[in-house]
Design a protein around this motif. Structure first.
Motif, PDB file in Angstrom:
ATOM      1  N   LEU A 199       2.806  10.150  -9.616  1.00 24.74           N
ATOM      2  CA  LEU A 199       2.713   8.471  -9.559  1.00 24.74           C
ATOM      3  C   LEU A 199       4.021   7.588  -8.085  1.00 24.74           C
ATOM      4  CD1 LEU A 199       2.569   7.217 -12.611  1.00 24.74           C
ATOM      5  CD2 LEU A 199       1.142   6.227 -10.461  1.00 24.74           C
ATOM      6  N   LEU A 200       5.355   8.285  -8.516  1.00 27.46           N
ATOM      7  CA  LEU A 200       6.488   7.885  -8.169  1.00 27.46           C
ATOM      8  C   LEU A 200       6.484   8.373  -6.901  1.00 27.46           C
ATOM      9  CD1 LEU A 200       9.495   9.034 -10.889  1.00 27.46           C
ATOM     10  CD2 LEU A 200       8.833   6.804 -10.074  1.00 27.46           C
ATOM     11  N   ASP A 201       5.545   9.350  -6.088  1.00 27.16           N
ATOM     12  CA  ASP A 201       5.847   9.776  -4.406  1.00 27.16           C
ATOM     13  C   ASP A 201       5.183   8.132  -3.884  1.00 27.16           C
ATOM     14  OD1 ASP A 201       5.067  13.148  -4.106  1.00 27.16           O
ATOM     15  OD2 ASP A 201       6.506  11.891  -3.821  1.00 27.16           O
ATOM     16  N   ARG A 202       4.120   7.654  -4.301  1.00 23.90           N
ATOM     17  CA  ARG A 202       3.534   7.116  -3.870  1.00 23.90           C
ATOM     18  C   ARG A 202       3.684   5.534  -3.943  1.00 23.90           C
ATOM     19  NH1 ARG A 202      -2.479   7.324  -5.801  1.00 23.90           N
ATOM     20  NH2 ARG A 202      -1.852   9.800  -6.579  1.00 23.90           N
ATOM     21  N   LEU A 203       5.467   5.263  -3.698  1.00 22.80           N
ATOM     22  CA  LEU A 203       6.406   4.280  -3.521  1.00 22.80           C
ATOM     23  C   LEU A 203       7.279   4.619  -2.284  1.00 22.80           C
ATOM     24  CD1 LEU A 203       8.721   3.371  -7.454  1.00 22.80           C
ATOM     25  CD2 LEU A 203       6.614   2.507  -6.265  1.00 22.80           C
ATOM     26  N   GLU A 204       6.964   5.955  -1.869  1.00 18.48           N
ATOM     27  CA  GLU A 204       7.614   6.073  -0.473  1.00 18.48           C
ATOM     28  C   GLU A 204       6.420   6.135   0.284  1.00 18.48           C
ATOM     29  OE1 GLU A 204       9.703  10.264  -1.088  1.00 18.48           O
ATOM     30  OE2 GLU A 204      10.974   8.686  -1.594  1.00 18.48           O
ATOM     31  N   ASP A 205       5.748   5.529   0.275  1.00 17.46           N
ATOM     32  CA  ASP A 205       4.107   5.593   1.020  1.00 17.46           C
ATOM     33  C   ASP A 205       4.315   4.214   1.492  1.00 17.46           C
ATOM     34  OD1 ASP A 205       1.966   7.327  -0.800  1.00 17.46           O
ATOM     35  OD2 ASP A 205       3.172   8.157   0.690  1.00 17.46           O
ATOM     36  N   CYS A 206       5.037   3.689   1.029  1.00 20.97           N
ATOM     37  CA  CYS A 206       5.544   1.851   1.567  1.00 20.97           C
ATOM     38  C   CYS A 206       6.743   1.708   1.920  1.00 20.97           C
ATOM     39  CB  CYS A 206       5.204   1.059   0.143  1.00 20.97           C
ATOM     40  SG  CYS A 206       4.212   1.508  -1.280  1.00 20.97           S
ATOM     41  N   LYS A 207       6.985   1.037   3.158  1.00 20.43           N
ATOM     42  CA  LYS A 207       7.651   0.066   3.688  1.00 20.43           C
ATOM     43  C   LYS A 207       8.809  -0.595   2.528  1.00 20.43           C
ATOM     44  CE  LYS A 207       5.686   0.006   7.792  1.00 20.43           C
ATOM     45  NZ  LYS A 207       5.427  -0.794   8.564  1.00 20.43           N
ATOM     46  N   LYS A 208       8.228  -1.096   1.293  1.00 23.22           N
ATOM     47  CA  LYS A 208       8.597  -2.367   0.560  1.00 23.22           C
ATOM     48  C   LYS A 208       9.808  -1.699  -0.567  1.00 23.22           C
ATOM     49  CE  LYS A 208       6.564  -5.505  -1.860  1.00 23.22           C
ATOM     50  NZ  LYS A 208       7.058  -6.931  -2.269  1.00 23.22           N
ATOM     51  N   THR A 209      10.737  -2.830  -0.520  1.00 20.73           N
ATOM     52  CA  THR A 209      11.414  -1.961  -1.696  1.00 20.73           C
ATOM     53  C   THR A 209      11.643  -3.033  -3.008  1.00 20.73           C
ATOM     54  OG1 THR A 209      12.908  -3.619  -0.689  1.00 20.73           O
ATOM     55  CG2 THR A 209      13.472  -0.893  -0.653  1.00 20.73           C
ATOM     56  N   PHE A 210      11.175  -2.658  -4.341  1.00 17.87           N
ATOM     57  CA  PHE A 210      10.561  -3.139  -5.524  1.00 17.87           C
ATOM     58  C   PHE A 210      12.080  -3.393  -5.992  1.00 17.87           C
ATOM     59  CE2 PHE A 210       6.809  -2.625  -4.600  1.00 17.87           C
ATOM     60  CZ  PHE A 210       6.389  -1.162  -3.482  1.00 17.87           C
ATOM     61  N   SER A 211      13.316  -4.520  -6.231  1.00 17.41           N
ATOM     62  CA  SER A 211      13.911  -4.583  -6.924  1.00 17.41           C
ATOM     63  C   SER A 211      13.863  -4.613  -8.423  1.00 17.41           C
ATOM     64  CB  SER A 211      15.065  -5.664  -6.277  1.00 17.41           C
ATOM     65  OG  SER A 211      14.541  -6.489  -6.621  1.00 17.41           O
ATOM     66  N   THR A 212      12.821  -5.601  -8.821  1.00 15.65           N
ATOM     67  CA  THR A 212      12.510  -5.010 -10.345  1.00 15.65           C
ATOM     68  C   THR A 212      11.725  -4.704 -10.779  1.00 15.65           C
ATOM     69  OG1 THR A 212      14.345  -7.958 -10.471  1.00 15.65           O
ATOM     70  CG2 THR A 212      12.694  -6.945 -12.014  1.00 15.65           C
ATOM     71  N   ALA A 213      11.638  -3.291 -11.669  1.00 12.58           N
ATOM     72  CA  ALA A 213      10.374  -2.598 -11.909  1.00 12.58           C
ATOM     73  C   ALA A 213      10.134  -3.143 -13.298  1.00 12.58           C
ATOM     74  CB  ALA A 213      10.667  -0.876 -11.148  1.00 12.58           C
ATOM     75  N   LEU A 214       8.451  -2.429 -14.378  1.00  4.10           N
ATOM     76  CA  LEU A 214       8.519  -2.288 -14.996  1.00  4.10           C
ATOM     77  C   LEU A 214       8.038  -0.756 -15.283  1.00  4.10           C
ATOM     78  CD1 LEU A 214       8.507  -3.809 -18.606  1.00  4.10           C
ATOM     79  CD2 LEU A 214       5.907  -4.925 -17.654  1.00  4.10           C
TER      80      LEU A 214
END
Lengths: 354, 83
Positions: free
Chosen positions: A87-102
């Motif tokens: 799941l967390l790997d998929r965050l690296e696929d996006c250029k976006k940063t996600f400042s607040t996460a639930l």
């Protein structure tokens, strides 16, 4: 036949390594049957606050399971860790940063431990249905200190998400949503809580999980299948779920994990530490002791591999969806085409000729 | 990092308070110092805060049956919760 085999196993349990888990075969049997059947004495009343939807899962019992799981948690859990990593790997696929996460229920502990700065998350909100679980997470916080990450804790229900609209960049749920009664509703609330261009990432157990477990012995002995496995989503449903919830750019993929256990009892223990045991409202409260033992024996005799280990398959469905935003690509509206199929055909035909 | 401290027992991080709403009505919540709970005026329910952890599961909410409803302007009045 199965009963005597089961008694042999019970003897083994007492003398072997399982003696550290249970003080006596009787305790082991009780724990096993409880794990399969759920807490038999617990019953729920209709809740006046909730609407009159069909309730398949007993959420209060699920909460108790998670309370218990909070106490049982301790050791590493490889299966859950792999899912969280994926799941967390998929965050690296996006250029976006996600400042607040639930981070919603399920295996939020693994998510927090494995995040390692991915996705540029600054505030991580950990939410679970069970206060014990949240307290456990809070108390073990110092093990995973990260200077850039502020962790906030709350108790909440995925089906009644207490988060303001348009306030989160990311919602993650690792193996948590498959116990919701109203999965589309929960997903819609997640989408509402997201800011435009926010990301929804979820891993749920799919319908092929533990396909063979437990129903077989039940069928043989009591002449009918009682719902022991939760009605898990099929892969084909996952895509629909995402679009029904209104997510843009939906993505679904599936993975199968085979986990090998030394015995059927360890499988049950594993399920209990994940808080995954039966919370169906329709569960039959009376599970005969013989049946529980027979189940263990049958499962082991049917599925034990040559080295004596018991394999169990977990099918994990990964879902991704984005909250709509003008920058996302969209298909054009009907009737706005400027080129007809005939034109395309002619173009290719003329190319063939020349 | 959020650290527990006796002086602020029950206080919730502002970052969290900013995005929390009532789970049932989705309306804003109000923190009541006296009872250390989050009040949803929209449905008249109070949610407990335990060890700085807000518990916003509908089942945990207690209906405020008091005749004198708490006013938000001047801070909380006295509220008696039925257990």
């Amino acid at each position: 036949m199965a009963v005597s085999a089961a008694r042999v196993i019970a003897g083994e349990w007492a003398s072997g390594k399982h003696s550290r888990l249970f003080p006596s075969p009787a305790a082991a049997i009780t724990a096993f049957s409880f794990a399969i059947a759920g807490l038999a004495s617990f019953c729920t009343e209709a809740d006046g606050v909730l609407s009159s939807r069909v309730k398949i899962f007993d959420r209060d019992l699920k909460r108790k399971h998670r309370d218990r799981a909070a106490w049982l948690m301790g050791g590493k859990n490889d299966f859950v860790d792999s899912v969280a990593e994926n799941l967390l790997d998929r965050l690296e696929d996006c250029k976006k940063t996600f400042s607040t996460a639930l981070c919603l229920g399920g295996s939020s502990e693994a998510i927090r431990r494995l995040i390692r700065g991915r996705g540029g998350i600054e505030k991580l909100i950990m939410m679970d249905m069970s206060l014990d679980m949240v307290k456990h997470l809070k108390n073990t916080e110092q093990n995973y200190v990260s200077n850039n990450l502020e962790t906030l804790y709350m108790v909440g229900d995925e089906e009644f998400l207490p988060i303001k609209e348009n306030s989160l960049e990311l919602v993650v749920s690792c193996l948590g949503l498959h116990w919701t009664n109203d999965l589309p509703g929960a997903m819609i609330q997640c989408r509402l809580a997201l800011k435009p261009d926010g990301l929804f990432l979820a891993a749920i157990l799919g319908g092929e999980t533990l396909k063979m477990a437990c129903t077989i012995a039940q069928l043989e002995r009591e002449g009918g299948i009682s719902p022991r496995m939760s009605p898990l989503a099929q892969v084909r449903d996952a895509g629909n779920l995402l679009t029904r919830a209104g997510f843009a750019l939906p993505g679904v993929d599936v993975d199968e994990y085979t986990v090998r256990y030394d015995s059927a009892l360890e499988l049950i223990e594993h399920l209990r530490t994940m808080g995954e045991t039966n919370a169906l409202l329709q569960r039959s409260n009376i599970l005969k002791r013989d049946t529980a033992l027979a189940t263990a024996a049958v499962y082991e005799s049917m599925f034990a591999a040559e080295d004596g280990k018991i394999p169990a398959t977990f099918q994990v469905i990964y879902m991704t969806g984005w909250k709509e935003h003008p920058s996302q690509q969209k298909s054009k509206s009907r009737g706005s085409a400027t080129i007809s199929f005939e034109d395309i055909q002619n173009h290719f035909r003329s190319n063939e000729v020349s | 990092m959020v650290r527990g401290s006796r002086a602020h027992a029950g206080a919730i991080s502002k970052a969290l308070l900013d995005i929390l709403v009532c789970p049932v009505s989705k309306q804003p919540l109000r923190f009541c110092q006296e009872t250390q709970s989050l009040i949803s005026d929209a449905i008249g329910v109070s949610f407990p805060v335990v060890d700085e952890i807000p518990c916003l599961v509908p089942r945990d909410g207690k209906i405020i049956e008091d005749k004198e409803k708490m006013t938000s302007a001047n801070g909380p009045g006295s509220a008696h919760h039925h257990r």
